[in-house]
Design a protein around this motif. Structure first.
Motif, short mmCIF file in Angstrom:
data_model
loop_
_atom_site.label_atom_id
_atom_site.label_comp_id
_atom_site.label_asym_id
_atom_site.label_seq_id
_atom_site.Cartn_x
_atom_site.Cartn_y
_atom_site.Cartn_z
N PHE A 197 -2.76 -6.28 -11.90
CA PHE A 197 -1.66 -5.66 -11.18
C PHE A 197 -0.70 -4.95 -12.14
N THR A 198 -0.04 -3.93 -11.63
CA THR A 198 1.09 -3.38 -12.34
C THR A 198 2.21 -4.45 -12.35
N PRO A 199 3.16 -4.35 -13.27
CA PRO A 199 4.19 -5.39 -13.36
C PRO A 199 4.95 -5.64 -12.07
N ASP A 200 5.14 -4.61 -11.23
CA ASP A 200 5.86 -4.82 -9.97
C ASP A 200 4.96 -5.29 -8.84
N GLY A 201 3.65 -5.38 -9.09
CA GLY A 201 2.72 -5.87 -8.09
C GLY A 201 2.38 -4.88 -6.99
N ARG A 202 2.85 -3.64 -7.10
CA ARG A 202 2.63 -2.67 -6.03
C ARG A 202 1.30 -1.93 -6.14
N GLN A 203 0.65 -2.03 -7.30
CA GLN A 203 -0.62 -1.35 -7.50
C GLN A 203 -1.59 -2.27 -8.21
N LEU A 204 -2.87 -2.06 -7.93
CA LEU A 204 -3.95 -2.82 -8.57
C LEU A 204 -4.81 -1.84 -9.36
N ILE A 205 -5.12 -2.21 -10.60
CA ILE A 205 -5.84 -1.33 -11.51
C ILE A 205 -7.20 -1.92 -11.84
N VAL A 206 -8.21 -1.06 -11.90
CA VAL A 206 -9.57 -1.45 -12.30
C VAL A 206 -10.07 -0.41 -13.30
N THR A 207 -10.63 -0.88 -14.40
CA THR A 207 -11.29 0.03 -15.36
C THR A 207 -12.79 -0.01 -15.10
N THR A 208 -13.43 1.14 -15.17
CA THR A 208 -14.85 1.22 -14.82
C THR A 208 -15.78 1.33 -16.03
N ALA A 210 -18.16 2.72 -18.82
CA ALA A 210 -18.97 3.93 -18.89
C ALA A 210 -19.60 4.35 -17.56
N SER A 211 -19.42 3.55 -16.50
CA SER A 211 -19.93 3.99 -15.19
C SER A 211 -19.35 5.35 -14.82
N THR A 212 -18.02 5.45 -14.90
CA THR A 212 -17.35 6.72 -14.58
C THR A 212 -16.25 7.06 -15.58
N SER A 213 -15.96 6.15 -16.51
CA SER A 213 -14.84 6.32 -17.45
C SER A 213 -13.56 6.69 -16.70
N THR A 214 -13.27 5.91 -15.66
CA THR A 214 -12.03 6.13 -14.91
C THR A 214 -11.18 4.87 -14.89
N ILE A 215 -9.90 5.10 -14.66
CA ILE A 215 -8.94 4.03 -14.41
C ILE A 215 -8.55 4.17 -12.94
N ASP A 216 -9.06 3.26 -12.11
CA ASP A 216 -8.87 3.32 -10.66
C ASP A 216 -7.59 2.59 -10.28
N VAL A 217 -6.77 3.22 -9.44
CA VAL A 217 -5.50 2.64 -9.02
C VAL A 217 -5.45 2.55 -7.50
N PHE A 218 -5.36 1.32 -6.99
CA PHE A 218 -5.18 1.06 -5.56
C PHE A 218 -3.70 0.79 -5.28
N LEU A 226 -5.47 -3.68 0.13
CA LEU A 226 -5.38 -2.49 -0.70
C LEU A 226 -5.54 -1.23 0.14
N SER A 227 -5.13 -0.11 -0.44
CA SER A 227 -5.42 1.18 0.17
C SER A 227 -6.94 1.31 0.34
N ALA A 228 -7.34 2.13 1.29
CA ALA A 228 -8.77 2.25 1.61
C ALA A 228 -9.58 2.71 0.41
N THR A 229 -9.00 3.57 -0.40
CA THR A 229 -9.67 4.06 -1.60
C THR A 229 -8.68 4.04 -2.76
N ALA A 230 -9.22 4.11 -3.95
CA ALA A 230 -8.40 4.17 -5.15
C ALA A 230 -8.31 5.60 -5.65
#
Length: 383
Positions: A197-208, A210-218, A226-230
Motif C-alpha cells: 500500500f501507499t503510506p495513506d492506504g488509498r492505493q495498492l501497488i504491484v510490480t510485474t 519482466a512480464s511487463t516491466s510495469t508498476i501497477d497502481v490500483f 480495488l478499482s476494476a483495473t490498475a
C-alpha cells in the motif's frame, strides 16, 4: 537491457547457491519454548516444500540473534521456476509482521494459502490458515485492518482480506487479475515481485518484473475493494521488483534489469511521475530496505549489498565511491531492520542471515552470520 540478457545474468549468477545446509532444529513439542517475553525478535521463513516453518530468533542488545524455536505454518513452501535461483519465491514481503495487531502473516506458496500467527514475545500461536485466492502466493501488503495477498502464478491475482481479531477474512469480490501469462509455479523473472500500500492506504501497488516491466497502481475503495483495473505504469528501467517509500512519500523501487534504484511520485490518479534513477553497477539489484536515511539493496548476482541516499527531491545517490558496503554469503535476498534500531539483517538463499550494524556514514559493520537454516529460505521480518 533486453529480457534475454537479464535472464542469463540472473540465472547464471545465482546458480551457485549451496545445495545442502544444516536443517533448522526440530520443533519442541508444541513449537514453544519455556522462555520469557523478550523485547525484540526476528522471524525467518524456511519455505520448505515438505512443511513451511517460521524460525524465531531473540535479538540481543548488541544485535546478535539467538535461536528461540520454530513453528509450523500448516502449509508448504514453494519454488519458482527453474528452481536454481537464490530467491525461491522471487518476491519481497512474503513474511510480514503487523505491529498494530501483533500478527505475523506468512505465505505458503506450495499450498496456495496464508498463515496467521499471533506474536507473544518470542512465541507464536498459529491462529488460522486461509486460501490465498490464487496460485503461488508470494507477497503480502498490510494497511490498518486491510490485507492484500499477491498470487504470482498464472494470470497473477491480488486477493483482499480483513483482519478480524486474529483471523483473516476474505473480502467478497476483491480479487483482481493482473492479466499475466505465468505458469504455476511461475518463472522467477516474469512473476510479479511485490504488493504493498501507499503510506495513506488509498492505493495498492504491484510490480510485474519482466512480464511487463510495469508498476501497477490500483485505487482502494472505502469497502476495501480495488478499482476494476490498475494503471499500468512503465518503470524507468527494466524489471521493477521490490519497493519501499521515502519519508516524503516517494516510491523507491529496486529495478533488476540494469541494477537501479528509481524513485517516483505516485499521483492521485494512479500514474507515476518524476522518475529519478541511479545504478550501482552490480548484478541483479532486487530487494530494498530503508534504515534511517539510507536505503540498502541486495545484489543477488554479485553477493553484495549496496547503499544509497535519496535526496528530498527524490534523487538516489550511491554511498561512497561505489555504493558497495558489504559482501554476503551466496545469494543475498530480503532484509529486515527492526524499527528504531541501526541493525540490518540480510537473508540469503543459501540459508544464512547476515547480521549488520548501520554506521553513521551508511557503512555496515558485520556482527555475525546465522547458520543452520535450509537453502531456499524466503521471508524475514522483525519486531
Amino acid at each position: 537491457m533486453k529480457r534475454s540478457r537479464v535472464s542469463v545474468v540472473l540465472l547464471t549468477a545465482v546458480a551457485g547457491v549451496l545445495a545442502v545446509a544444516q536443517a533448522v532444529g526440530a520443533d519442541n513439542g508444541k513449537g514453544k519454548k519455556a522462555r520469557g517475553e523478550p523485547g525484540a525478535v526476528v522471524f525467518v521463513q524456511t519455505n520448505e516444500s515438505t512443511g513451511n516453518r517460521i524460525a524465531v530468533y531473540d535479538r540481543g542488545g548488541d544485535g546478535r540473534l539467538t535461536a528461540a524455536g520454530t513453528y509450523a505454518t500448516g502449509g508448504n513452501g514453494g519454488t519458482a521456476l527453474p528452481g536454481t535461483e537464490s530467491d525461491h519465491l522471487a518476491s519481497q514481503s512474503s513474511l510480514v509482521y503487523d505491529a498494530v495487531h501483533r500478527l505475523l502473516f506468512a505465505v505458503n506458496a506450495g499450498s496456495d494459502s496464508v498463515s496467521t500467527f499471533s506474536v507473544h514475545g518470542d512465541q507464536l500461536t498459529l491462529e488460522g490458515v486461509v486460501a490465498s485466492g490464487g496460485q503461488f502466493p508470494a507477497s503480502i501488503g498490510v494497511h490498518d485492518n486491510l490485507v492484500y495477498v499477491l498470487n504470482s502464478g498464472g494470470p497473477g491475482v491480488v486477493q483482499g482480506f480483513r483482519i478480524a481479531g486474529h483471523q483473516l477474512r476474505p473480502i467478497p469480490g476483491s480479487a483482481r487479475a493482473l492479466g499475466l501469462a505465468n505458469s504455476d509455479p511461475p518463472f522467477f523473472l516474469t512473476s510479479p515481485g511485490q504488493v504493498g500500500f501507499t503510506p495513506d492506504g488509498r492505493q495498492l501497488i504491484v510490480t510485474t518484473k519482466a512480464s511487463t516491466s510495469t508498476i501497477d497502481v490500483f485505487q482502494v475503495g472505502a469497502n476495501g475493494r480495488l478499482s476494476a483495473t490498475a494503471v499500468a505504469n512503465p518503470s524507468a528501467t527494466p524489471v521493477p521488483f521490490a519497493f519501499t517509500f521515502t519519508p516524503a512519500g516517494r516510491l523507491a523501487v529496486g529495478e533488476a534489469g540494469t541494477s537501479d534504484v528509481s524513485t517516483y511520485v505516485v499521483q492521485a490518479d494512479g500514474t507515476i511521475a518524476d522518475p529519478k534513477s541511479q545504478s550501482d553497477a552490480q548484478a541483479a539489484l532486487c530487494w530494498i530496505q530503508r534504515v534511517g536515511q539510507f536505503y540498502y539493496v541486495s545484489n543477488t548476482g554479485s553477493n553484495t549489498i549496496s547503499a544509497f541516499e535519496i535526496s528530498a527531491d527524490g534523487r538516489p545517490t550511491l554511498v561512497g565511491a561505489t555504493g558497495v558496503v558489504a559482501m554476503t554469503e551466496p545469494g543475498p535476498i530480503d532484509f529486515t531492520s527492526p524499527p528504531g534500531t541501526t541493525f540490518l539483517y540480510a537473508e540469503t538463499g543459501s540459508g544464512t542471515v547476515d547480521e549488520f550494524n548501520v554506521e553513521s556514514d551508511g557503512s555496515l559493520i558485520e556482527l555475525g552470520v546465522v547458520t543452520g537454516l535450509p537453502p531456499g529460505i524466503e521471508g524475514i521480518a522483525s519486531t
